[in-house]
Design a protein around this motif. Structure first.
Motif, mmCIF file in Angstrom:
data_model
loop_
_atom_site.group_PDB
_atom_site.id
_atom_site.type_symbol
_atom_site.label_atom_id
_atom_site.label_comp_id
_atom_site.label_asym_id
_atom_site.label_seq_id
_atom_site.Cartn_x
_atom_site.Cartn_y
_atom_site.Cartn_z
ATOM 1 N N TYR A 49 0.838 -1.187 -0.195
ATOM 2 C CA TYR A 49 -0.013 0.163 0.058
ATOM 3 C C TYR A 49 1.009 1.228 0.075
ATOM 4 O O TYR A 49 1.493 1.423 1.001
ATOM 5 N N ILE A 50 0.647 2.007 -1.221
ATOM 6 C CA ILE A 50 1.406 3.238 -1.248
ATOM 7 C C ILE A 50 0.673 4.274 -1.363
ATOM 8 O O ILE A 50 0.081 4.392 -2.280
ATOM 9 N N PRO A 51 0.784 5.169 -0.426
ATOM 10 C CA PRO A 51 -0.147 6.502 -0.359
ATOM 11 C C PRO A 51 0.186 7.402 -1.602
ATOM 12 O O PRO A 51 1.132 7.359 -2.169
ATOM 13 N N GLY A 52 -0.618 7.908 -2.004
ATOM 14 C CA GLY A 52 -0.530 9.262 -3.216
ATOM 15 C C GLY A 52 -2.041 9.183 -4.006
ATOM 16 O O GLY A 52 -3.009 8.767 -3.681
ATOM 17 N N ASN A 53 -1.585 10.041 -5.049
ATOM 18 C CA ASN A 53 -2.952 10.240 -5.969
ATOM 19 C C ASN A 53 -2.993 9.258 -7.114
ATOM 20 O O ASN A 53 -2.574 9.710 -8.335
ATOM 21 N N TRP A 54 -3.267 8.053 -6.961
ATOM 22 C CA TRP A 54 -3.329 7.056 -8.001
ATOM 23 C C TRP A 54 -4.052 5.892 -7.500
ATOM 24 O O TRP A 54 -4.475 5.968 -6.397
ATOM 25 N N GLY A 55 -4.241 4.874 -8.265
ATOM 26 C CA GLY A 55 -4.939 3.824 -7.964
ATOM 27 C C GLY A 55 -4.442 2.376 -7.646
ATOM 28 O O GLY A 55 -3.805 2.421 -6.536
ATOM 29 N N GLY A 56 -4.108 1.637 -8.663
ATOM 30 C CA GLY A 56 -3.295 0.362 -8.350
ATOM 31 C C GLY A 56 -2.555 -0.204 -9.697
ATOM 32 O O GLY A 56 -3.001 0.279 -10.771
ATOM 33 N N ILE A 57 -1.713 -1.039 -9.544
ATOM 34 C CA ILE A 57 -0.897 -1.708 -10.437
ATOM 35 C C ILE A 57 -0.440 -2.952 -10.167
ATOM 36 O O ILE A 57 -0.095 -2.989 -8.844
ATOM 37 N N SER A 58 -0.265 -4.010 -11.005
ATOM 38 C CA SER A 58 0.259 -5.206 -10.708
ATOM 39 C C SER A 58 1.511 -5.492 -11.475
ATOM 40 O O SER A 58 1.563 -4.950 -12.670
ATOM 41 N N PHE A 59 2.438 -6.015 -11.030
ATOM 42 C CA PHE A 59 3.688 -6.662 -11.741
ATOM 43 C C PHE A 59 3.882 -8.240 -11.376
ATOM 44 O O PHE A 59 4.615 -8.407 -10.189
#
Length: 148
Positions: A49-59
């Motif tokens: 969980y990374i705070p910021g102005n964004w949603g989600g991503i997977s690798f």
């Protein structure tokens, strides 16, 4: 049988989908270990969980999400991103071309964002996003709610 499936899952993820997982591992080390962001297991993946102005991503087996969202969004997004994990399992090195690039453009390219808003088109209408929802639900046995 369940243990064998899990072993095969990781063997394929860390051979066929190695480049994707290496990027995810680097992200995990930077954010979960160095920056001390919260992380947890979600089936065969690790969510950071990374705070910021964004949603989600997977690798591959690494999922990164913004924790500052409503709980229902977090639940649905974990399932969705886990679907992308299975796409990496299937597609391996071509995942970048077939999934990552179209997904990035659909999510971030201004004309795509404007098109979706103007025509009331769901983000999940793009083949790779709807596919991720379907596979995430199938792999986890969880159902997403209120997907728009």
């Amino acid at each position: 049988m369940k243990t064998l499936k899990k072993i095969l899952f990781y063997i394929i993820e860390w051979t066929w989908a190695l480049p994707i997982n290496l990027i995810g591992l680097i992200g995990f080390i930077i954010f979960a270990k160095i920056r001390k962001c919260k992380h947890e297991r979600f089936y065969n993946a690790t969510v950071t969980y990374i705070p910021g102005n964004w949603g989600g991503i997977s690798f591959g087996t690494f999922i990164f999400m913004n924790p500052k969202r409503p709980e229902e969004w977090l639940r649905n997004t974990r399932i969705h991103e886990y679907g992308h994990t299975y796409q990496a399992l299937l597609l391996g090195p071509v995942w970048f071309l077939v999934i990552a690039i179209p997904s990035f453009i659909w999510c971030n390219f201004k004309p795509c964002v404007e098109y979706r808003k103007k025509n009331n088109v769901s983000y999940y209408k793009l083949y790779c996003e709807g596919w991720a929802n379907n596979w995430g639900q199938k792999a986890t046995g969880l159902k997403q709610t209120d997907i728009k």
